[in-house]
Scaffold this motif. Structure first.
Motif, short mmCIF file in Angstrom:
data_model
loop_
_atom_site.label_atom_id
_atom_site.label_comp_id
_atom_site.label_asym_id
_atom_site.label_seq_id
_atom_site.Cartn_x
_atom_site.Cartn_y
_atom_site.Cartn_z
N LEU A 1 -16.32 -11.19 -22.18
CA LEU A 1 -15.26 -11.80 -21.43
C LEU A 1 -15.71 -11.66 -20.07
N LEU A 2 -16.32 -10.95 -19.54
CA LEU A 2 -17.00 -10.87 -18.30
C LEU A 2 -17.80 -12.29 -18.02
N ILE A 3 -18.75 -12.49 -19.01
CA ILE A 3 -19.52 -13.91 -19.05
C ILE A 3 -18.59 -15.14 -18.90
N GLU A 4 -17.33 -15.03 -19.68
CA GLU A 4 -16.54 -16.20 -19.82
C GLU A 4 -15.68 -16.08 -18.52
N ARG A 5 -15.63 -15.24 -17.43
CA ARG A 5 -15.08 -15.05 -16.31
C ARG A 5 -13.49 -14.77 -16.49
N PHE A 6 -13.08 -14.28 -17.72
CA PHE A 6 -11.55 -13.76 -17.81
C PHE A 6 -11.39 -12.64 -17.11
N VAL A 7 -10.16 -12.58 -16.48
CA VAL A 7 -9.63 -11.49 -15.63
C VAL A 7 -8.04 -11.51 -16.10
N GLU A 8 -7.75 -9.98 -16.18
CA GLU A 8 -6.35 -10.06 -16.64
C GLU A 8 -5.07 -10.52 -15.88
N PRO A 9 -4.31 -11.26 -16.27
CA PRO A 9 -2.99 -11.57 -15.30
C PRO A 9 -2.52 -10.10 -14.85
N PRO A 10 -1.65 -10.12 -13.82
CA PRO A 10 -0.84 -8.86 -13.30
C PRO A 10 -0.05 -8.13 -14.37
N SER A 11 -0.08 -6.83 -14.40
CA SER A 11 0.41 -5.99 -15.46
C SER A 11 1.78 -5.88 -15.25
N ILE A 12 2.44 -5.35 -16.23
CA ILE A 12 3.94 -4.83 -15.80
C ILE A 12 3.88 -3.61 -14.89
N THR A 13 4.68 -3.68 -13.84
CA THR A 13 4.68 -2.60 -13.10
C THR A 13 6.14 -1.93 -13.17
N SER A 14 6.03 -0.36 -13.02
CA SER A 14 7.26 0.29 -13.23
C SER A 14 7.79 0.88 -11.94
N ALA A 15 7.51 0.13 -10.88
CA ALA A 15 7.84 0.89 -9.53
C ALA A 15 8.90 -0.18 -8.77
N THR A 16 9.31 -0.85 -9.60
CA THR A 16 10.38 -1.95 -8.65
C THR A 16 11.57 -1.20 -8.16
N ALA A 17 12.03 -0.15 -8.95
CA ALA A 17 13.26 0.56 -8.54
C ALA A 17 12.79 1.36 -7.30
N THR A 18 11.81 2.22 -7.53
CA THR A 18 11.29 3.08 -6.26
C THR A 18 11.10 2.23 -5.03
N VAL A 19 10.49 1.16 -5.03
CA VAL A 19 10.28 0.14 -4.08
C VAL A 19 11.66 -0.26 -3.34
N ALA A 20 12.24 -0.70 -4.16
CA ALA A 20 13.79 -1.27 -3.64
C ALA A 20 14.17 -0.01 -2.97
N LEU A 21 14.47 1.31 -3.15
CA LEU A 21 14.94 2.42 -2.79
C LEU A 21 14.22 2.68 -1.39
N HIS A 22 13.03 2.61 -1.40
CA HIS A 22 11.96 3.05 -0.29
C HIS A 22 12.26 2.12 0.81
N GLN A 23 12.18 0.82 0.38
CA GLN A 23 12.39 -0.25 1.62
C GLN A 23 13.86 -0.59 1.84
N THR A 24 14.79 -0.03 1.30
CA THR A 24 16.15 -0.05 1.80
C THR A 24 16.37 1.12 2.74
N LEU A 25 15.63 2.10 2.69
CA LEU A 25 15.89 3.30 3.71
C LEU A 25 14.91 2.85 4.71
N SER A 26 13.82 2.08 4.65
CA SER A 26 13.09 1.90 5.66
C SER A 26 13.58 0.91 6.62
N MET A 27 14.19 -0.20 5.89
CA MET A 27 15.13 -1.18 6.75
C MET A 27 16.19 -0.57 7.54
N ILE A 28 16.82 0.41 6.93
CA ILE A 28 18.06 1.03 7.75
C ILE A 28 17.52 1.89 8.89
N VAL A 29 16.40 2.38 8.89
CA VAL A 29 15.59 3.08 10.00
C VAL A 29 15.23 1.84 11.00
N GLN A 30 14.89 1.06 10.62
CA GLN A 30 14.47 -0.19 11.47
C GLN A 30 15.30 -0.68 12.19
#
Length: 592
Positions: A261-290
């Motif tokens: 697969l390296l020779i074929e230049r294959f690269v995996e697409p982005p994988s499933i992330t489990s951090a969506t809720a954490t980042v939303a909470l984090h950014q909500t607090l960060s925006m309120i501080v800003q």
């Protein structure tokens, strides 16, 4: 100051296409656009992206067609590579332990011999996977330097080391005035300027083509200088009662598939992330501080509009805000005019110096049985009550999972020999790599980059593949258990395993399939037929997933929201579940 930016340059763009850091950066870019009279132009740089349209969508999610893609026409450097294989005897209990000078050398001892003989005298990187293996290999190389009465050139690099020790190694590599080899986890993979190295060594078969390409890119950067890659594979010597799955020599097979697969230049697409809720909470607090305070509609529009956080709809976001405002959380409170401000706990949290780093350090989960701690392990993949894992050479059934305490309570599961790998602690593999592994086993080609031992292991695996009838069936009986070889990746196999657990079976997730315990192939086929005809919905499967709190602030997120987001992220796999089960049945010449 930031409102007048003209350009924003994102280096190593591929590293931000998934995961909490990518979600974080995408949110910050939207917030910068909100500040600007004229949004800054964004420039992404990367040598490790497969589908460039995915990168364009991340860079400008509201208008990906406006992104201009500029590809380099320069030729890649010459690639020199070798896959070297070594065997550990059945008696080796800890293949990553410190060296024991008495008795037969382990595979890691022999790998250290080869690394010392071939890498010494130049600058190199050796990626060894776990922190334990990094330390074990670095220690072996130090001992060999002392025996030879030469200066030690081999130094470990991982996240548990002090910043001072890490920077000493980085400076040696960057200056290049003394020979140095960094033995690392993923910490030297990207983001650190260490210049070019002569060669890259990989201990263990690659699990990610994106990571492999990134690591290899550290070598051969100067014109006319080849990129050099050595992959060291370890297999276990077979015994009369070894699991038949081990006869396939899947480590050697995966290494071969990775190079193809390296020779074929294959690269995996982005994988499933489990951090969506954490980042939303984090950014909500960060925006309120800003801003000192913000209304809910503005927060939702800015944070959850176009981009990765758009996975949260209004209902999700309202549930998150209500949880953050609950007396138990105390993160936010609402003024009479509707403005959302920080609560008492939110003030303390955002005032801490580590608040703005969204990624958390790798946590070890404690395995407990009958009140006794068996040890600690990293958990990379989802688990559920009733699932079975392997640890310390035995099988254990998961009884309970404590997300907050990072404790997995287990009980001993009756079993004979078990396959030597455990997907629970491993980096996930992609569907394409799993399928290529099957293609390698079906092929007759013997690649020139395999050493004599690797060729022997590959021939053993191919012979076993035919002898076990796996060219006609995807069911493999192992004593009282049945391996269902889907030849799919970790995410698909995890969902299938949860579906089978929901039907009352006990399962182990493999790299290329699922093991159903105490079940014959005919019984497994009957259950799969039910899955094919009436696939369970992904929401019901999500009810069996336990370790949902994996990101930094997930402890502050409602479990119902985490479970709903997991189901949504895996919905496509859920939709394909019936088809996947049907394909396995057809391969068995079933009457399905």
């Amino acid at each position: 100051m930031l409102a007048s930016l003209d350009f924003i340059v994102i280096d190593e763009l591929h590293a931000f296409l998934n995961g909490p850091r990518g979600l974080h950066l995408a949110s910050l870019l939207r917030r910068l656009d909100d500040l600007a009279v004229k949004p800054a132009r964004r420039i992404g740089l990367s040598a490790t992206i497969g589908d460039l349209s995915v990168a364009a969508l991340w860079l400008r999610p509201e208008n990906p067609s406006s992104v201009v893609i500029v590809e380099s026409a320069a030729d890649s450097p010459e690639l020199r590579l070798q896959v070297r294989a070594y065997a550990d005897s059945e008696e080796v209990e800890d293949s990553d332990g410190l060296e024991n000078e008495e008795g037969t050398p382990t595979a890691l001892d022999l790998i250290a011999d080869h690394v010392f003989a071939n890498l010494r005298g130049s600058n190199n990187l050796a990626f060894a996977g776990s922190r334990k293996r990094v330390e074990a290999l670095a220690d072996r190389l130090r001992i060999r330097s002392e025996r030879a009465a030469v200066p030690n050139e081999f130094f470990p690099h991982h996240g548990s080391l002090s910043k001072e020790l890490r920077e000493e190694l980085e400076d040696r590599l960057k200056k290049g005035d003394v020979p140095t080899t960094g033995v690392a986890t993923t910490t030297l993979e990207l983001g650190i300027d260490i210049g070019s190295v002569k060669s890259v060594a990989q201990i263990g078969a690659p699990r990610s083509l994106a990571s492999l390409r990134q690591r290899l890119g550290r070598s051969g950067r100067r014109r006319g200088i080849p990129a050099v890659l050595r992959i060291y594979v370890r297999e276990r010597s077979l015994a009369a009662d070894s699991d038949p799955l081990d006869q396939l020599r899947l480590e050697t097979v995966r290494a071969t598939a990775s190079v193809r697969l390296l020779i074929e230049r294959f690269v995996e697409p982005p994988s499933i992330t489990s951090a969506t809720a954490t980042v939303a909470l984090h950014q909500t607090l960060s925006m309120i501080v800003q801003e000192g305070g913000a209304r809910a509609d503005r927060l939702f529009r800015l944070l959850c509009g176009a981009g990765p956080l758009s996975a949260l709809d209004k209902t999700d976001y309202v549930e998150l805000l209500r949880s953050m405002a609950s007396p138990e959380q105390g993160l936010i409170e609402q003024a009479p005019d509707g403005t959302i401000m920080l609560g008492e706990i939110g003030e303390r949290l955002t005032g801490a110096r580590d608040f703005y780093a969204i990624f958390s350090t790798d946590e070890e989960w404690r395995l407990v049985s009958g009140g006794r701690t068996l040890g600690t392990i990293p958990v990379s993949n989802p688990v559920g009550t009733g699932a079975v894992i392997s640890f310390a050479g035995q099988r254990w059934r998961i009884v309970t999972v404590d997300d907050r305490g990072k404790v997995i309570e287990v009980e001993r599961h009756r079993s004979g020999k078990i396959p030597k790998f455990d997907a629970l602690m491993n980096e996930p593999i992609h569907d394409r790599l799993a399928a290529e592994m099957q293609a390698v086993l079906s092929s007759m080609e013997t690649p020139a980059y395999l050493d004599v031992a690797a060729i022997d292991f590959l021939e053993q695996g191919r012979a076993a593949y035919k002898l076990l009838g796996l060219d006609d069936s995807q069911f493999l009986q192992a004593g009282k258990d049945t391996h269902i070889l889907t030849w799919r990746g970790t995410d698909a196999n995890s969902v299938l395993a949860f579906a089978l657990v929901s039907a009352g079976l006990e399962c182990v997730v493999l790299d290329v399939g699922v093991t159903v315990l105490e079940t014959t192939p005919d019984e497994a086929a009957a259950i799969l037929r039910q899955v094919a005809e009436r696939p369970p919905d992904i929401e019901s499967i999500a009810g069996f997933v336990e370790n949902l709190r994996t990101a930094k602030f997930d402890e502050m997120v409602p479990e119902t929201l985490l479970r709903r987001l997991w189901a949504r992220a895996h919905s496509r796999i859920g939709e394909d579940l019936g088809m996947m089960a049907g394909e396995v049945l057809v391969s068995r010449n079933s009457s399905f």
